[in-house]
Design a protein around this motif. Structure first.
Motif, PDB file in Angstrom:
ATOM      1  N   PRO A 193       0.851  -1.193   0.000  1.00  0.00           N
ATOM      2  CA  PRO A 193       0.000   0.000   0.000  1.00  0.00           C
ATOM      3  C   PRO A 193       0.889   1.246   0.000  1.00  0.00           C
ATOM      4  O   PRO A 193       1.783   1.372   0.835  1.00  0.00           O
ATOM      5  CB  PRO A 193      -0.789  -0.111   1.306  1.00  0.00           C
ATOM      6  N   VAL A 194       0.661   2.128  -0.957  1.00  0.00           N
ATOM      7  CA  VAL A 194       1.527   3.294  -1.108  1.00  0.00           C
ATOM      8  C   VAL A 194       0.679   4.558  -1.214  1.00  0.00           C
ATOM      9  O   VAL A 194      -0.546   4.499  -1.395  1.00  0.00           O
ATOM     10  CB  VAL A 194       2.422   3.165  -2.357  1.00  0.00           C
ATOM     11  N   ASN A 195       1.352   5.707  -1.091  1.00  0.00           N
ATOM     12  CA  ASN A 195       0.703   7.004  -1.272  1.00  0.00           C
ATOM     13  C   ASN A 195       0.730   7.346  -2.759  1.00  0.00           C
ATOM     14  O   ASN A 195       1.785   7.698  -3.294  1.00  0.00           O
ATOM     15  CB  ASN A 195       1.439   8.089  -0.483  1.00  0.00           C
ATOM     16  N   LEU A 200       0.119  14.238  -9.635  1.00  0.00           N
ATOM     17  CA  LEU A 200       1.554  14.195  -9.906  1.00  0.00           C
ATOM     18  C   LEU A 200       1.945  12.940 -10.677  1.00  0.00           C
ATOM     19  O   LEU A 200       3.034  12.865 -11.238  1.00  0.00           O
ATOM     20  CB  LEU A 200       2.352  14.261  -8.598  1.00  0.00           C
ATOM     21  N   GLY A 201       1.059  11.961 -10.657  1.00  0.00           N
ATOM     22  CA  GLY A 201       1.327  10.729 -11.380  1.00  0.00           C
ATOM     23  C   GLY A 201       2.460   9.921 -10.799  1.00  0.00           C
ATOM     24  O   GLY A 201       3.227   9.284 -11.522  1.00  0.00           O
ATOM     25  N   THR A 202       2.583   9.932  -9.480  1.00  0.00           N
ATOM     26  CA  THR A 202       3.685   9.198  -8.862  1.00  0.00           C
ATOM     27  C   THR A 202       3.327   8.770  -7.453  1.00  0.00           C
ATOM     28  O   THR A 202       2.418   9.326  -6.834  1.00  0.00           O
ATOM     29  CB  THR A 202       4.973  10.036  -8.823  1.00  0.00           C
ATOM     30  N   VAL A 203       4.070   7.786  -6.976  1.00  0.00           N
ATOM     31  CA  VAL A 203       4.013   7.392  -5.568  1.00  0.00           C
ATOM     32  C   VAL A 203       4.829   8.390  -4.769  1.00  0.00           C
ATOM     33  O   VAL A 203       5.866   8.880  -5.223  1.00  0.00           O
ATOM     34  CB  VAL A 203       4.581   5.964  -5.404  1.00  0.00           C
ATOM     35  N   LEU A 204       4.377   8.707  -3.563  1.00  0.00           N
ATOM     36  CA  LEU A 204       5.085   9.623  -2.685  1.00  0.00           C
ATOM     37  C   LEU A 204       5.444   8.911  -1.392  1.00  0.00           C
ATOM     38  O   LEU A 204       4.680   8.079  -0.894  1.00  0.00           O
ATOM     39  CB  LEU A 204       4.223  10.841  -2.356  1.00  0.00           C
ATOM     40  N   GLU A 222      -3.981   9.277  -2.286  1.00  0.00           N
ATOM     41  CA  GLU A 222      -4.762   8.132  -1.836  1.00  0.00           C
ATOM     42  C   GLU A 222      -3.850   6.929  -1.621  1.00  0.00           C
ATOM     43  O   GLU A 222      -2.751   6.869  -2.173  1.00  0.00           O
ATOM     44  CB  GLU A 222      -5.849   7.791  -2.858  1.00  0.00           C
ATOM     45  N   ARG A 223      -4.315   6.011  -0.809  1.00  0.00           N
ATOM     46  CA  ARG A 223      -3.565   4.782  -0.547  1.00  0.00           C
ATOM     47  C   ARG A 223      -4.063   3.693  -1.493  1.00  0.00           C
ATOM     48  O   ARG A 223      -5.273   3.485  -1.630  1.00  0.00           O
ATOM     49  CB  ARG A 223      -3.773   4.327   0.890  1.00  0.00           C
ATOM     50  N   ARG A 224      -3.127   3.028  -2.151  1.00  0.00           N
ATOM     51  CA  ARG A 224      -3.507   1.922  -3.014  1.00  0.00           C
ATOM     52  C   ARG A 224      -2.330   0.947  -3.124  1.00  0.00           C
ATOM     53  O   ARG A 224      -1.171   1.358  -3.052  1.00  0.00           O
ATOM     54  CB  ARG A 224      -3.926   2.392  -4.404  1.00  0.00           C
TER      55      ARG A 224
END
Length: 873
Positions: A193-195, A200-204, A222-224
């Motif tokens: 699960p990531v931010n 921004l089109g990216t994981v943070l 969002e978390r996904r």
């Protein structure tokens, strides 16, 4: 600044001149072991700044504070006979450059090169003694080749039973399967699960999310779950704690690191799911409170939620999980927020008493900490207590402050006003006894913990264990502007590319904008993506942290094309053993946890694999304090209180800026900017200038006629040697403000002398040189034009630091006050060894004293040695 102030001394004429001289002569080039001019007999000193991100805004006055501090001590150590390594470089990959490029349509490499050029110009204008031959840039292929190489070392390593990294080939030699090997790699793939920020089109990373929005741009996050590269930093958690002890770091920073890693001792406990073969494992630091567990909570992302939820609760659970996915970890765990949750419809069985307890999901439980499941003991945990109160769940007290005879178990304590979180004595007789159960009644908490943990292990229901809050490092970004992974995929499996193919260059994309989906921008480079007929490249890029994890090592041997750092260079500059590492690392507290933690992790892996010679990268750490605006607020464009160092250099000179930033107060303190303060140190430098120079009516400066080849008198000699001693000691302690104060005292003493002793002033300039190098070089050169034998030939920065004479510090005269009838009338300096009779005679011989005695004979003479003579008439 008035025109008169501009005439105080012509800094604008000589400061650029000396910067050009230093650059042309490579005055601060530092030879390496193996170079013809390397002197192995000298000790080393590696002083390092946290290298900057070259933003379009350029430097502000906060940047030079730390840089000036390291420059002073670096110059001082060079003059004291050390080989000094003081480099500079650029942390130039990352999201800010990419976002600027997207907004402007300019390729991030173009903007980065422009920003680096501006930063370089600004730093050189301040006269910093960097070895520019060692400059590094994380976006340079000659640099990120080795970032990719280090990633391959992580990918091809695992942590053994000894807690150290070993080559993955050891596992291959044992015949382990590909799945088993991949599960143990230090760099591995996980669906975590990531931010995710759609805009921004990216994981943070967690630290890039503030209140559920991206730090850059303020967009919803969002978390996904997504496939990500992870680094197994958790395998080093205990070492990262233990090996802090030997470091010369502020205790506050060590505490931040320990808290971030978050070591907890406790037990893992297995709860069976009622009516199922499934078990849920929880970690608890208080196994002694098991009898008080009245419900269980799972993270919304827990793998068992789908199989546990009842048909009646299905809709409520799904809606709750969707809401939780839009919250950051910080929001979910905020203590002040109102607790929320949903019952799954399932029950677990408490292993110590056989009771069924309901299983809930709640967002205050994170999948990334522990097992993603907790046993809830509301009587003895504040969060559980609030949750139980809200949802009317049982609250059973099982620990009390003291034993009350005959009280036994308390049972349901609805009367409890708040959770009892401290230790005490167990009062937890089983409500429903089970065969072979455990009784910890009456035991103090430490003993109860041990007994119940041992029982759990004996029964196969759990075990005593250590847990860490630290999570594995999420190492993927869906960005263009970052290091490509040296990984390819084929038939659903990953493998590394040969080292001979490094550096793996990113494709030269015209459209580098995010796709708006989890598909990274590199997917647009269709030809680049195809590694072979059957294999494709990894499309994620590395985070900005990657390049900053190891840059200090590259400085040791920046031009080496065969190795990330030469063995001899690394061993020399990093110390070759304990404690070793960078001798002094200076930077802001914003990197107090993550950068330092990540760099220590990479370094320890390289140490385990034999590529570096020290277990820690940074031996001494100092955090400089924030410089506020003149209004006492943090500098920002919106407040209009940002001070541009270029403006200060234009109006007052680089030396004045350097000196003021060190004179503001202790290096570590937060301090407000003051232009009046700048003017004050500017006037001090002007006084130093006038010790040597004088100006005629036409405004032409020349060496002063008062400057002569004469020895300094006792008073000047004492002031000079006090300054040599104190400034040397203060520089070592980084107490630059008090060193400057001492130089001001010394300057005042020289200013008061009618004849200026040239040789003594040259010695003073050596002390001033690390602080105000342009002025010191210029005045030494001016003195050399008149008294060649008295000045330093060549560069003053190459001179030796002067040694103070202890004998010169001994006071052989003392000032005595002469009073007549208790009123001050005169004073004189007399020998320290003078007797009372001798002091009395000197006082009576004073013309001023005789004047006020009016010819009367003294009735009484009081002599206080070393202080005063009072003549009563």
């Amino acid at each position: 600044m008035s025109s008169e102030q501009r005439k105080a001394f012509p800094f604008s004429e000589f400061e650029p001149k000396w910067q050009d001289v230093w650059e042309a002569k490579k005055a601060f080039r530092t030879p390496n072991p193996g170079d013809a001019d390397f002197d192995a007999s000298k000790p080393k000193y590696f002083v390092l700044d946290m290298f900057p991100y070259p933003s379009g805004a350029g430097l502000h006055v906060g940047h030079p504070e730390g840089y000036t501090a390291t420059d002073i001590i670096g110059r001082f150590k060079k003059m004291s006979g050390f080989n000094v390594l003081h480099p500079m470089g650029w942390d130039a990959f990352g999201l800010p450059a990419e976002q600027y490029a997207i907004k402007t349509g300019t390729h991030p490499r173009v903007t980065t090169e422009k920003n680096v050029a501006n930063f370089t110009k600004q730093l050189k204008s301040l006269g910093f003694a960097y070895d520019w031959d060692r400059e590094v840039n994380t976006t340079d292929p000659g640099y990120f080749k080795w970032t990719q190489w280090i990633f391959l070392k992580l990918y091809n390593s695992y942590v053994g039973d000894d807690g150290k990294a070993h080559p993955i080939s050891e596992l291959e030699a044992k015949g382990l399967s590909r799945e088993e090997i991949d599960s143990r790699r230090l760099a591995y793939v996980s669906s975590a699960p990531v931010n995710w920020c759609p805009e921004l089109g990216t994981v943070l990373a967690n630290e890039e999310v503030v209140d559920g929005k991206s730090e850059v741009g303020g967009f919803p996050v969002e978390r996904r779950p997504m496939r990500q590269w992870m680094l197994r930093i958790t395998a080093y958690a205990q070492r990262l704690i233990d090996e802090l002890d030997g470091l010369d770091w502020p205790e506050s920073i060590k505490l931040l690191q320990r808290n971030w890693i978050g070591r907890s001792e406790g037990a893992e406990v297995k709860f069976k799911v009622a009516g199922s073969e499934e078990t849920i494992t929880v970690f608890t630091t208080r196994p002694d409170t098991l009898f008080g567990a009245t419900y269980m909570v799972l993270a919304p992302e827990h793998r068992l939620v789908d199989s546990l939820v009842s048909e009646e609760q299905g809709t409520a659970v799904e809606q709750y999980r969707e809401k939780a996915s839009r919250k950051s970890d910080l929001e979910r765990t905020e203590l002040a927020k109102e607790k929320s949750g949903v019952f799954t419809g399932a029950y677990a069985i408490n292993p110590v008493n056989g009771e069924q307890i309901p299983i809930w999901i709640a967002d205050y439980v994170l999948m990334g900490y522990g097992t993603g499941a907790i046993m809830a003991v509301p009587a003895h945990d504040e969060r559980d207590f609030e949750f139980a109160q809200k949802f009317s769940l049982p609250i059973n007290i099982v620990v009390i402050d003291e034993i009350v005879p005959g009280r036994g178990a308390i049972g349901k304590g609805e009367w409890l006003e708040k959770a009892l979180v401290g230790e005490g004595f167990a009062v937890c007789s089983p409500i429903a006894s089970i065969p072979g159960g455990v009784d910890i009644n009456g035991l103090p908490t430490p003993e109860a913990k041990k007994k119940i943990a041992a029982w759990l292990e004996e029964k196969g229901l759990g075990k005593g264990t250590v847990n860490f809050k630290l999570r594995d490092w999420l190492f993927s970004r869906q960005r263009y502007w970052g290091e490509p992974f040296p990984i390819v995929w084929e038939d659903g499996s990953h493998r590394c590319i040969p080292e001979s193919e490094l550096p793996l260059m990113p494709p030269d994309l015209a459209d580098f904008k995010p796709t708006g989906t989890p598909e990274p921008p590199l997917s647009k480079a269709t030809e680049w993506v195809k590694y072979s007929a059957t294999a494709t490249r990894e499309l994620n890029t590395m985070p900005q942290w990657a390049g900053s994890c190891w840059y200090y090592l590259r400085y040791c041997d920046a031009k080496n094309c065969e190795r990330f750092v030469g063995e001899a260079a690394e061993k020399y500059w990093m110390g070759g053993g304990k404690p070793g590492g960078v001798d002094l690392y200076v930077g802001g507290t914003e990197h107090a946890v993550l950068h330092l933690l990540y760099a220590r992790f990479w370094h320890k892996v390289l140490f385990d694999l034999g590529y570096v010679s020290t277990p820690e990268p940074f031996q001494r750490l100092v955090n400089q304090g924030l410089i506020l605006g003149e209004d006492g607020q943090k500098m920002s464009k919106s407040r209009g209180n940002v001070v541009n160092p270029d403006d200060v250099v234009r109006d007052y000179g680089a030396d004045a800026l350097r000196l003021y930033e060190m004179f503001m107060g202790p290096l570590e303190q937060v301090k407000p900017w003051s232009m009046k303060g700048v003017e004050g140190v500017y006037r001090f430098l002007a006084r130093v200038w006038r010790l040597v120079m004088e100006v005629d009516d036409e405004g032409v400066w020349s060496v002063s006629a008062a400057l002569q080849d004469v020895p300094a008198n006792k008073q000047l000699t004492k002031a000079l040697h006090e300054t040599i001693k104190k400034c040397g000691e203060d520089i070592e302690k980084l107490s630059f403000n008090t060193a400057i104060s001492q130089m001001m005292v010394c300057t005042n003493a020289f200013t008061g002398a009618e004849v200026k002793p040239a040789s003594a002033i040259v010695t003073f300039l050596k002390v001033l040189s690390p602080f105000a190098p342009h002025l010191a070089e210029e005045l030494n050169a001016r003195i050399a034009s008149k008294f060649p034998a008295l000045a330093v030939q060549g560069l003053l920065s190459d001179a030796e630091w002067p040694k103070y004479d202890p004998a010169a510090l001994i006071e052989d005269e003392v000032e005595i006050v002469f009073q007549v009838n208790g009123k001050l009338r005169d004073k004189a300096r007399v020998p320290v060894q003078a007797t009372k009779d001798e002091i009395e005679k000197i006082a009576l011989a004073s013309a001023r004293v005789q004047e006020f005695m009016e010819g009367k004979p003294p009735k009484k003479i009081i002599v206080v040695p070393g202080k005063l003579v009072n003549i009563v008439v």
